[in-house]
Design a protein around this motif. Structure first.
Motif, PDB file in Angstrom:
ATOM      1  N   THR A  50       6.775  22.364   1.796  1.00 63.17           N
ATOM      2  CA  THR A  50       7.431  23.672   1.861  1.00 63.17           C
ATOM      3  C   THR A  50       7.497  24.212   3.290  1.00 63.17           C
ATOM      4  N   GLU A  51       6.494  23.896   4.088  1.00 68.00           N
ATOM      5  CA  GLU A  51       6.497  24.350   5.480  1.00 68.00           C
ATOM      6  C   GLU A  51       7.672  23.727   6.234  1.00 68.00           C
ATOM      7  N   ILE A  58      21.083  16.735  13.699  1.00 73.02           N
ATOM      8  CA  ILE A  58      20.196  15.584  13.854  1.00 73.02           C
ATOM      9  C   ILE A  58      19.055  15.956  14.793  1.00 73.02           C
ATOM     10  N   LEU A  59      17.840  15.763  14.312  1.00 67.56           N
ATOM     11  CA  LEU A  59      16.665  16.070  15.114  1.00 67.56           C
ATOM     12  C   LEU A  59      15.629  14.980  14.912  1.00 67.56           C
ATOM     13  N   GLU A  60      14.861  14.721  15.957  1.00 64.20           N
ATOM     14  CA  GLU A  60      13.782  13.747  15.819  1.00 64.20           C
ATOM     15  C   GLU A  60      12.719  14.299  14.875  1.00 64.20           C
ATOM     16  N   GLY A  99       6.890  17.726  13.837  1.00 62.73           N
ATOM     17  CA  GLY A  99       5.558  17.284  13.464  1.00 62.73           C
ATOM     18  C   GLY A  99       5.489  16.307  12.318  1.00 62.73           C
ATOM     19  N   ARG A 100       6.572  15.543  12.092  1.00 62.90           N
ATOM     20  CA  ARG A 100       6.592  14.564  11.019  1.00 62.90           C
ATOM     21  C   ARG A 100       6.884  13.181  11.595  1.00 62.90           C
ATOM     22  N   GLY A 132      13.693  26.542  19.397  1.00 61.31           N
ATOM     23  CA  GLY A 132      12.746  25.729  20.142  1.00 61.31           C
ATOM     24  C   GLY A 132      12.783  24.245  19.833  1.00 61.31           C
ATOM     25  N   ILE A 133      13.771  23.801  19.057  1.00 63.99           N
ATOM     26  CA  ILE A 133      13.879  22.404  18.634  1.00 63.99           C
ATOM     27  C   ILE A 133      15.158  21.801  19.201  1.00 63.99           C
TER      28      ILE A 133
END
Length: 370
Positions: free
Chosen positions: A222-223, A201-203, A208-209, A187-188
């Motif tokens: 850890t999540e 490479i991901l945004e 959620g950061r 889903g990413i």
């Protein structure tokens, strides 16, 4: 009894570890792995029974020999020794340790300096690719004194220019191993790319950061680390890397808009700990992704003008500048060259001692002589 193995401890870029002549280590890959694990003290979180620095950046090994390849001076094999696992892997390259290869070879008498400035062509065994190293040798002598400064290393040193050739797809077989600018995994949206280092490479906002969290904050999250590791295991086969559970690749890289006037902000994991900076080849892969329209990196990057572009890749402790030269239209650029400024320093020379129960080097040398 213990076996003495000659080595030189060197800092290369923002990394550190022992440099060996290939002839001073076992030829057998498995035996060499056991020797290096014993030498650096792995597996143990403190590496208390070896010379490792209890961090992936200081648990590295360079193995160097004269090259028999036409037009090539030296062969360089990089080995990443895991800190808490009994693994010493050659599945990735390291452009930081590479920065010390030329000086090591000259000072060990493996090759001669070439005037006041020496350029050596190095074959990087991990990725079957080439790099030209240029560094000062005034009067034919290696010097480590100079005015070059890199983030992550205090003070200044002599410059080492690293000019990479043909690193596209060197580990995964293609610059974009899936053939896609973007893939959706778990889903990413991610860009899977390999220009010397396999990177995912991901945004940062996709998980959620912000991408501006400190290294300590990232390592305590850890999540987030579970999300990243689940993603890494899933994309391994997609990048032609197979099962990556025990590998240090691919590098997981969160990106965000630059915060300090650079081109892009990064948080790179190697693979489970957030890097204090970013690896040389990871920076090259990120910069490459920035100029490919439609990638996750291009969405947040500030792209320099011109066919020769200087990318400032920001990281937790500063930035790394990558000079890249392209040809062709902006919609489909072709990479000609990638170059970085690094520094290095010889720190210590002597012998590493490993238990003779791991490797009886004297018996091995005697057998070779017979």
């Amino acid at each position: 009894m213990q076996t003495k193995i000659p080595c030189v401890l060197m800092r290369g870029g923002t990394s550190k570890g022992p440099f060996f002549k290939a002839s001073d280590l076992p030829d057998d890959d498995k035996l060499r792995e056991q020797v290096l694990l014993a030498a650096l003290g792995s597996p143990d979180e403190r590496q208390i029974d070896g010379v490792g620095g209890a961090d992936p950046l200081t648990s590295k090994v360079a193995v160097v020999k004269r090259s028999s390849r036409p037009g090539v001076d030296l062969d360089y094999l990089f080995i990443q020794v895991m800190v808490e696992k009994p693994v010493a892997t050659t599945k990735q390259n390291c452009g930081n340790m590479l920065a010390g290869v030329g000086q090591f070879a000259i000072e060990q008498g493996m090759i001669a300096a070439r005037g006041d400035e020496t350029t050596l062509t190095v074959f990087m065994e991990n990725t079957d690719s080439l790099c030209d190293l240029t560094f000062p040798t005034p009067g034919g002598v290696v010097t480590y004194d100079g005015n070059a400064r890199i983030d992550g290393v205090p003070g200044t040193s002599a410059s080492v220019m690293t000019n990479f050739r043909g690193t596209e797809g060197s580990t995964c077989g293609a610059l974009l191993p899936t053939g896609n600018l973007v893939d959706v995994v778990n889903g990413i949206e991610v860009t899977l790319i390999d220009n010397g280092m396999p990177c995912v490479i991901l945004e940062a906002k996709a998980v959620g950061r912000t991408g501006y969290e400190s290294r300590d904050e990232m390592n305590a999250d850890t999540e987030l680390k579970k999300v990243i590791e689940d993603l890494r295991l899933k994309v391994g086969p997609m990048m032609n890397l197979g099962d990556v559970k025990d590998l240090s690749v691919p590098k997981m890289t969160l990106v965000a808009p630059a915060q300090n006037g650079g081109s892009i902000m990064t948080r790179s994991f190697i693979p489970h700990d957030c890097h204090a900076a970013i690896g040389v080849f990871a920076a090259v892969s990120v910069a490459t992704a920035c100029i490919l329209p439609g990638t996750t990196a291009s969405r947040v990057a500030k792209i320099p003008d011109g066919q020769r572009k200087l990318f400032s890749v920001e990281h937790p402790t500063g930035e790394m500048s990558v000079e890249m030269e392209f040809e062709g239209p902006a919609s489909a650029p072709i990479i000609k060259r990638a170059a970085l400024l690094r520094t290095a320093r010889r720190l210590f020379e002597g012998n590493i001692l490993v238990p003779s129960s791991v490797w009886d080097g004297r018996s091995a040398l005697k057998a070779a002589a017979e």
